[in-house]
Write an enzyme that holds these catalytic residues in place. Sequence first.
Site, PDB file in Angstrom:
ATOM      1  N   GLY A  32     -13.681  10.497-111.616  1.00  0.00           N
ATOM      2  CA  GLY A  32     -12.380  11.119-111.398  1.00  0.00           C
ATOM      3  C   GLY A  32     -11.181  10.189-111.491  1.00  0.00           C
ATOM      4  O   GLY A  32     -10.116  10.509-110.976  1.00  0.00           O
ATOM      5  N   ARG A  46     -26.148  28.670-119.897  1.00  0.00           N
ATOM      6  CA  ARG A  46     -24.816  28.240-120.309  1.00  0.00           C
ATOM      7  C   ARG A  46     -23.841  29.410-120.346  1.00  0.00           C
ATOM      8  O   ARG A  46     -22.672  29.274-120.016  1.00  0.00           O
ATOM      9  CB  ARG A  46     -24.876  27.557-121.679  1.00  0.00           C
ATOM     10  N   ARG A  87     -20.161  18.115-119.801  1.00  0.00           N
ATOM     11  CA  ARG A  87     -20.950  19.175-120.428  1.00  0.00           C
ATOM     12  C   ARG A  87     -20.285  19.580-121.727  1.00  0.00           C
ATOM     13  O   ARG A  87     -19.054  19.634-121.801  1.00  0.00           O
ATOM     14  CB  ARG A  87     -21.010  20.433-119.538  1.00  0.00           C
ATOM     15  N   HIS A 116     -10.962  10.842-124.564  1.00  0.00           N
ATOM     16  CA  HIS A 116     -12.199  10.219-125.043  1.00  0.00           C
ATOM     17  C   HIS A 116     -11.968   8.718-125.219  1.00  0.00           C
ATOM     18  O   HIS A 116     -10.937   8.313-125.775  1.00  0.00           O
ATOM     19  CB  HIS A 116     -12.614  10.856-126.378  1.00  0.00           C
ATOM     20  N   ASP A 123     -15.844  15.999-129.805  1.00  0.00           N
ATOM     21  CA  ASP A 123     -14.766  15.018-129.991  1.00  0.00           C
ATOM     22  C   ASP A 123     -14.178  15.061-131.406  1.00  0.00           C
ATOM     23  O   ASP A 123     -13.852  14.026-131.988  1.00  0.00           O
ATOM     24  CB  ASP A 123     -15.264  13.598-129.652  1.00  0.00           C
TER      25      ASP A 123
HETATM   26  C1  GRF Z   1     -13.496   8.436-119.250  1.00  0.00           C
HETATM   27  O1  GRF Z   1     -13.766   7.220-119.894  1.00  0.00           O
HETATM   28  C2  GRF Z   1     -13.228   9.509-120.269  1.00  0.00           C
HETATM   29  O2  GRF Z   1     -12.608   9.042-121.420  1.00  0.00           O
HETATM   30  C3  GRF Z   1     -14.605   9.993-120.589  1.00  0.00           C
HETATM   31  O3  GRF Z   1     -15.311   9.929-119.393  1.00  0.00           O
HETATM   32  C4  GRF Z   1     -14.716   8.973-118.531  1.00  0.00           C
HETATM   33  C5  GRF Z   1     -14.356   9.690-117.278  1.00  0.00           C
HETATM   34  O4  GRF Z   1     -13.880   8.846-116.277  1.00  0.00           O
HETATM   35  N1  GRF Z   1     -14.545  11.312-121.194  1.00  0.00           N
HETATM   36  P1  GRF Z   1     -13.232   9.416-114.963  1.00  0.00           P
HETATM   37  O5  GRF Z   1     -14.225  10.410-114.340  1.00  0.00           O
HETATM   38  O6  GRF Z   1     -11.934  10.094-115.315  1.00  0.00           O
HETATM   39  O7  GRF Z   1     -13.043   8.223-114.095  1.00  0.00           O
END
Ligand code: GRF
Length: 191
Positions: free
Chosen positions: A11, A65, A91, A109, A145
């Site tokens: 988070g 799902r 997910r 991402h 992505d």
């Molecule tokens: C981040 O690196 C984000 O880019 C990827 O998962 C990670 C999540 O980190 N999709 P967080 O839970 O926001 O700390």
Amino acid sequence: MNVAVMVSGRGSNLRALVSAYDDGRLDPATSRIALVLSNVADAPALAFAEFRGLPTQVIPHGRDRHAFEAAVDEALRTHAVDLVVLAGFMRLLSPGFVARWSGRIINVHPSLLPSFRGLHAQRQALEAGVTIAGCTVHHVDAGTDTGPILAQAAVPVLPNDTEETLSARILVEEHRLLPLVVGQLVQARHD
Ligand code: GRF
């Protein structure tokens, strides 16, 4: 604008968004976090959201799902969500779900897309030997992505980088970029 943040784990991107409201980079008069939705009941992201008094909901992904996504869809509609932010939400969402929220769902991402899609993007970058890495905020489409890019930030890959050190450097940029893009989307809606 009502923003939902979907999380599964740590988070830190959720924290970055909340910090942006705290320090005025995001204006609570024009947008707010209306829901933090987690598929993992014990996600630290959820504990943080509760600590901050944000509305939260846990929807375990289970095996079905279709049922999971129907419940997510209902929760988003109940909270009149205008923008869904996937922030470490682990997910894959079905093409049908994504189509329903098309243009209103974004993801952060940890790579310079279109390079290194999917899991372990930072490890992929190290294995490829690139000297520049980074992060991308993009619209979510039916692929993994693959959606249209909204913003990117680059960081150097240093000679002795490990997955951890590179991830940490990229994360700093994620935390800067995500609130920036949310602010731009809010602004665009008000123009
Ligand atoms: C981040 O690196 C984000 O880019 C990827 O998962 C990670 C999540 O980190 N999709 P967080 O839970 O926001 O700390």
